[in-house]
Design a protein around this motif. Structure first.
Motif, PDB file in Angstrom:
ATOM      1  N   GLU A 192      -9.040   0.906  -0.348  1.00 27.56           N
ATOM      2  CA  GLU A 192      -9.186  -0.525  -0.073  1.00 27.56           C
ATOM      3  C   GLU A 192      -7.983  -1.187   0.592  1.00 27.56           C
ATOM      4  O   GLU A 192      -7.776  -2.371   0.425  1.00 27.56           O
ATOM      5  CB  GLU A 192      -9.596  -1.287  -1.339  1.00 27.56           C
ATOM      6  CG  GLU A 192      -8.583  -1.245  -2.469  1.00 27.56           C
ATOM      7  CD  GLU A 192      -8.801  -2.371  -3.498  1.00 27.56           C
ATOM      8  OE1 GLU A 192      -9.953  -2.614  -3.873  1.00 27.56           O
ATOM      9  OE2 GLU A 192      -7.800  -2.985  -3.889  1.00 27.56           O
ATOM     10  N   SER A 193      -7.196  -0.437   1.348  1.00 33.96           N
ATOM     11  CA  SER A 193      -6.087  -1.080   2.054  1.00 33.96           C
ATOM     12  C   SER A 193      -6.487  -1.327   3.497  1.00 33.96           C
ATOM     13  O   SER A 193      -6.709  -0.389   4.254  1.00 33.96           O
ATOM     14  CB  SER A 193      -4.843  -0.199   2.028  1.00 33.96           C
ATOM     15  OG  SER A 193      -4.421   0.013   0.700  1.00 33.96           O
ATOM     16  N   LEU A 194      -6.558  -2.611   3.869  1.00 32.17           N
ATOM     17  CA  LEU A 194      -6.919  -2.942   5.243  1.00 32.17           C
ATOM     18  C   LEU A 194      -5.704  -2.787   6.152  1.00 32.17           C
ATOM     19  O   LEU A 194      -4.621  -3.241   5.824  1.00 32.17           O
ATOM     20  CB  LEU A 194      -7.427  -4.387   5.321  1.00 32.17           C
ATOM     21  CG  LEU A 194      -7.856  -4.808   6.734  1.00 32.17           C
ATOM     22  CD1 LEU A 194      -9.158  -4.122   7.113  1.00 32.17           C
ATOM     23  CD2 LEU A 194      -7.980  -6.315   6.849  1.00 32.17           C
ATOM     24  N   MET A 248     -10.055   0.727   7.344  1.00 32.43           N
ATOM     25  CA  MET A 248      -9.736   0.809   5.925  1.00 32.43           C
ATOM     26  C   MET A 248      -8.927   2.071   5.696  1.00 32.43           C
ATOM     27  O   MET A 248      -9.366   3.162   6.022  1.00 32.43           O
ATOM     28  CB  MET A 248     -11.021   0.942   5.120  1.00 32.43           C
ATOM     29  CG  MET A 248     -11.449  -0.197   4.257  1.00 32.43           C
ATOM     30  SD  MET A 248     -10.250  -1.358   3.683  1.00 32.43           S
ATOM     31  CE  MET A 248     -11.175  -2.835   3.957  1.00 32.43           C
ATOM     32  N   ARG A 262       0.852  -1.178   0.000  1.00 29.14           N
ATOM     33  CA  ARG A 262       0.000   0.000   0.000  1.00 29.14           C
ATOM     34  C   ARG A 262       0.887   1.225   0.000  1.00 29.14           C
ATOM     35  O   ARG A 262       1.853   1.313   0.756  1.00 29.14           O
ATOM     36  CB  ARG A 262      -0.975  -0.028   1.161  1.00 29.14           C
ATOM     37  CG  ARG A 262      -0.463   0.559   2.443  1.00 29.14           C
ATOM     38  CD  ARG A 262      -1.583   1.324   3.148  1.00 29.14           C
ATOM     39  NE  ARG A 262      -1.113   1.898   4.417  1.00 29.14           N
ATOM     40  CZ  ARG A 262      -0.344   2.964   4.475  1.00 29.14           C
ATOM     41  NH1 ARG A 262       0.077   3.577   3.371  1.00 29.14           N
ATOM     42  NH2 ARG A 262       0.045   3.442   5.644  1.00 29.14           N
ATOM     43  N   ASN A 293      -3.988   0.522  -3.104  1.00 31.11           N
ATOM     44  CA  ASN A 293      -3.705  -0.849  -2.727  1.00 31.11           C
ATOM     45  C   ASN A 293      -3.239  -1.563  -3.998  1.00 31.11           C
ATOM     46  O   ASN A 293      -4.004  -1.751  -4.927  1.00 31.11           O
ATOM     47  CB  ASN A 293      -5.015  -1.466  -2.193  1.00 31.11           C
ATOM     48  CG  ASN A 293      -4.831  -2.885  -1.688  1.00 31.11           C
ATOM     49  OD1 ASN A 293      -3.754  -3.270  -1.256  1.00 31.11           O
ATOM     50  ND2 ASN A 293      -5.915  -3.667  -1.737  1.00 31.11           N
ATOM     51  N   LEU A 301      -3.251 -10.721   3.703  1.00 34.94           N
ATOM     52  CA  LEU A 301      -3.671  -9.607   2.840  1.00 34.94           C
ATOM     53  C   LEU A 301      -3.590  -9.963   1.358  1.00 34.94           C
ATOM     54  O   LEU A 301      -4.052  -9.199   0.518  1.00 34.94           O
ATOM     55  CB  LEU A 301      -2.857  -8.352   3.153  1.00 34.94           C
ATOM     56  CG  LEU A 301      -3.193  -7.734   4.520  1.00 34.94           C
ATOM     57  CD1 LEU A 301      -2.271  -6.571   4.826  1.00 34.94           C
ATOM     58  CD2 LEU A 301      -4.646  -7.278   4.597  1.00 34.94           C
ATOM     59  N   CYS A 329      -7.313 -11.160   1.353  1.00 37.40           N
ATOM     60  CA  CYS A 329      -8.297 -10.109   1.686  1.00 37.40           C
ATOM     61  C   CYS A 329      -8.753  -9.384   0.425  1.00 37.40           C
ATOM     62  O   CYS A 329      -7.961  -8.978  -0.403  1.00 37.40           O
ATOM     63  CB  CYS A 329      -7.654  -9.109   2.643  1.00 37.40           C
ATOM     64  SG  CYS A 329      -8.579  -7.573   2.837  1.00 37.40           S
ATOM     65  N   GLU A 330     -10.075  -9.254   0.287  1.00 35.43           N
ATOM     66  CA  GLU A 330     -10.607  -8.541  -0.882  1.00 35.43           C
ATOM     67  C   GLU A 330     -11.280  -7.241  -0.458  1.00 35.43           C
ATOM     68  O   GLU A 330     -12.136  -6.710  -1.169  1.00 35.43           O
ATOM     69  CB  GLU A 330     -11.554  -9.454  -1.661  1.00 35.43           C
ATOM     70  CG  GLU A 330     -10.794 -10.629  -2.281  1.00 35.43           C
ATOM     71  CD  GLU A 330     -11.677 -11.572  -3.079  1.00 35.43           C
ATOM     72  OE1 GLU A 330     -12.823 -11.215  -3.403  1.00 35.43           O
ATOM     73  OE2 GLU A 330     -11.208 -12.688  -3.370  1.00 35.43           O
ATOM     74  N   SER A 331     -10.919  -6.751   0.705  1.00 36.82           N
ATOM     75  CA  SER A 331     -11.350  -5.428   1.176  1.00 36.82           C
ATOM     76  C   SER A 331     -12.869  -5.283   1.279  1.00 36.82           C
ATOM     77  O   SER A 331     -13.419  -4.252   0.928  1.00 36.82           O
ATOM     78  CB  SER A 331     -10.800  -4.330   0.263  1.00 36.82           C
ATOM     79  OG  SER A 331      -9.438  -4.539   0.030  1.00 36.82           O
ATOM     80  N   ASN A 349      -6.285  -0.790  -6.504  1.00 38.52           N
ATOM     81  CA  ASN A 349      -7.615  -0.554  -5.927  1.00 38.52           C
ATOM     82  C   ASN A 349      -8.712  -1.364  -6.604  1.00 38.52           C
ATOM     83  O   ASN A 349      -9.855  -0.919  -6.707  1.00 38.52           O
ATOM     84  CB  ASN A 349      -7.962   0.942  -5.949  1.00 38.52           C
ATOM     85  CG  ASN A 349      -7.282   1.688  -4.810  1.00 38.52           C
ATOM     86  OD1 ASN A 349      -6.722   1.070  -3.912  1.00 38.52           O
ATOM     87  ND2 ASN A 349      -7.328   3.003  -4.845  1.00 38.52           N
ATOM     88  N   ALA A 381     -14.416  -5.214   4.039  1.00 34.95           N
ATOM     89  CA  ALA A 381     -14.616  -4.373   5.217  1.00 34.95           C
ATOM     90  C   ALA A 381     -15.615  -4.914   6.229  1.00 34.95           C
ATOM     91  O   ALA A 381     -16.034  -4.200   7.130  1.00 34.95           O
ATOM     92  CB  ALA A 381     -14.982  -2.943   4.819  1.00 34.95           C
TER      93      ALA A 381
END
Ligand SMILES: Cc1cc2nc3c(=O)[nH]c(=O)nc-3n(C[C@H](O)[C@H](O)[C@H](O)COP(=O)(O)OP(=O)(O)OC[C@H]3O[C@@H](n4cnc5c(N)ncnc54)[C@H](O)[C@@H]3O)c2cc1C
Ligand code: SF4
Lengths: 481, 79
Positions: free
Chosen positions: B31-33, B27, A351, A356, B8, B11-13, A398, B15
């Protein structure tokens, strides 16, 4: 094979595995220990690590730990099962005696094993001039302690940070600097940041992101030297473009060096590219024979991946360390008929600068890249990488939810450019050259690369001229004679 | 001691975890957790709910052996 050897092998197959030793107490080592117990292994597990900490996670070190959101102590990894392991931490292994099946420790102890897993990973490449590297303000970022030190520097609000090397770690550090409102310069010897990992086309996009976020990005530029004041504090940097930067912090982000030194004289096939192994994660010895009792996993490994023409891959990714360790652990306690081949696709996330980035497959294998969905201006896109008419990798920005679909295409060796039925896919796909640096030209942080056929000792690429090209101070355009 | 890690890559964000345990997961940008690996023990129920809610099962939770955690530096051995 001598009859003596043959006898030894036959008896070792029959003898149950009772003692497993793991050298390297990080992500791959932990993942292997967990898998051994899940596989039902009831013997002793000894984990040897030179860092003083229980296994912790590195990805947050260049992200949430640096911004100050996460305390470095909080990066300790969970242990999914009760490992009942013996932990020898803060204790480097200094040698391997294959004949007697013993690992030699720095305090002189020797630890015997029936099966050994080597997961000693990498360390950060140091700045080549050691006096300059020792200046107060010159930082590396690989360990928890590094992250604590760098976080303290950034929190003290330096007037400008210099990041040397535009690979993933360097780019993430620069992103954090901008998030904290700090002035930052990134020098990258190649034409774009992330070029070794993503190629020049996607690297150009990464460069645009950096500049849009206020990074002073200098491509095709190297740092020639760092200079300190009388008290040894970093003061300025001399760049190959003639500029002299007034800085108080420099982050050396020149990629990783594999921790293979301790295996000198061990008889295993290793060089600076890592330890060569077969698809079952068994290490090769210097005669090109596969060992039965020495396994490898994680960043230290190069292994033949069936999707990439049998060239040995070296992958510095979180997911690879976890998955490869699982396969190695399974194979360590399996009879030959039950051995599994390790063939997970490389996968990575990062990130930086508000996006992302996620990747699947091996972009550096590709000759072409094409924008398949989304757009550069929206900063939401998918790009597919192709090699000789088949898809070999994909990058999402993203748009992570699309990754599994591309993963399936890569595994199926689907044609490139891909045929898509996505609503936002570009009407007409126009592939462009992926723009990876020519083979043998070293970039700061390729992250996942093919390393040629193996095992061969020593590496054909290691010569005084290639060392000169590797020197990060040498400006672009240098021609080795 | 409560410990978590999120894969990660997987993970597909979505949320879902952020809704279930907003002080543990958040978040960043689109879309970055991001998350705390060592949430306070009092958040255990929330974290378990988050892990159960994740549509791709990217969240692993576990307790960590206190002894190992404190081992830092002292080359100790446990038999
Ligand atoms: C700052 C940073 C950010 C990252 N971000 C991402 C990311 O966003 N996404 C991603 O996919 N990957 C990321 N990675 C990569 C990921 O962390 C690595 O792929 C992973 O840590 C590899 O695990 P490993 O166990 O193979 O090796 P390592 O984590 O390198 O661990 C090797 C361990 O062995 C120890 N060791 C070495 N030699 C000896 C010896 N002789 N005796 C005893 N112990 C020894 C080392 O000290 C170390 O603890 C990042 C890495 C770093 C450094
Ligand atoms: S619920 Fe799962 S997929 Fe969604 S953001 Fe959380 S970890 Fe990622």
């Amino acid at each position: 094979m001598s009859s003596n050897n043959a006898k030894k092998t036959a008896s070792s197959v029959q003898k149950p595995v009772q003692r497993i030793v793991i050298v390297g107490a990080s992500l791959a080592g932990l993942s292997a220990a967990e898998s051994l117990r899940s596989e039902g292994f009831a013997g002793t597990i000894t984990v040897i690590g030179d860092e003083p900490y229980a296994p912790y996670d590195r990805p947050p070190l260049s992200k949430t730990v640096l911004t100050g959101w996460l305390q470095a102590e909080h990066t300790t990894l969970p242990q999914s099962v009760d490992l009942q392991a013996e932990w020898l931490l803060g204790m480097p292994a200094i040698g391997l005696d294959l004949g007697n099946r013993e690992v030699e420790l720095a305090d002189g102890r020797r630890v015997g094993f029936d099966r050994l897993l080597i997961s000693t990973g990498t360390h950060a490449r140091q700045w080549p001039d050691l006096a300059q590297a020792a200046l107060d303000g010159v930082c590396l970022l690989h360990t928890r302690d590094d992250a604590v030190r760098l976080r303290a520097r950034l929190a003290a609000r330096p007037k400008r940070v210099l990041v040397i090397g535009g690979g993933f770690t360097g780019s993430e550090v620069a992103s954090v600097c901008r998030e904290l409102g700090l002035a930052v310069t990134v020098t990258e010897r190649s034409a774009t940041p992330l070029i070794g990992a993503l190629g020049a086309a996607a690297g150009a996009f990464a460069g645009q992101l950096q500049r849009a976020h206020g990074v002073d990005l200098r491509c095709n530029v190297t740092v020639m030297s760092l200079e300190g004041d009388e008290s040894g504090r970093l003061r300025c940097a001399y760049l190959s473009d003639g500029d002299i930067l007034d800085i108080d912090v420099a982050v050396v982000a020149l990629g990783a060096v594999r921790n293979v030194e301790w295996l000198r004289d061990s008889g295993l096939a290793f060089d600076s590219r890592g330890i060569a192994c077969d698809a079952a994660c068994r290490a090769f010895d210097i005669n090109g024979m596969v060992t039965d009792d020495v396994f490898v996993a994680g960043d230290i490994v190069r292994w033949p991946h069936p999707l990439y023409e049998g060239e040995l891959l070296a992958v510095e990714h979180w997911g690879n360390a976890v998955e490869q360790a699982r396969t190695a652990a399974h194979n360590m306690v399996s009879v030959p008929a039950d051995l599994q081949a390790y063939k997970s696709l490389p996968a990575f996330w990062s990130r930086q600068f508000g996006v992302n980035l996620k990747m699947i497959g091996l972009p550096s294998f590709a000759d072409e890249v094409v924008l398949t969905q989304g757009s550069v201006s929206e900063r939401r896109l998918v790009a597919a990488y192709g090699y000789k008419g088949r898809i070999v990798a994909a990058l999402t920005v993203n748009m992570a939810r699309w990754l599994p679909a591309y993963e399936a295409m890569i595994e199926a060796r689907a044609p490139f450019p891909p045929v898509l039925h996505a609503p936002d896919s570009s009407a007409e796909l126009r592939p462009v050259p992926a723009g990876f640096p020519p083979h043998g030209q070293i970039t700061h942080s390729p992250n996942a690369i093919k390393t040629g056929p193996g095992p061969s000792i020593p590496s054909p690429e290691e010569s005084p001229t290639s060392d000169k090209v590797k020197d990060p101070r040498v400006p672009p355009g240098f021609q080795p004679k | 001691m409560l410990r978590i890690v999120v894969d990660l890559n997987r993970c597909e964000s979505y949320a879902q975890c952020v809704f279930a345990a907003p002080t543990v997961f958040w978040m960043k940008d689109e879309e970055s957790l991001e998350y705390d690996y060592a949430p306070d023990d009092s958040l255990r129920v929330q974290v378990e709910r988050a892990a159960a809610a994740c549509p791709v099962q990217a969240i692993s939770i576990c307790c960590l052996d206190e002894q190992l955690e404190q081992q830092g530096g002292n080359h100790s051995e446990q038999q």
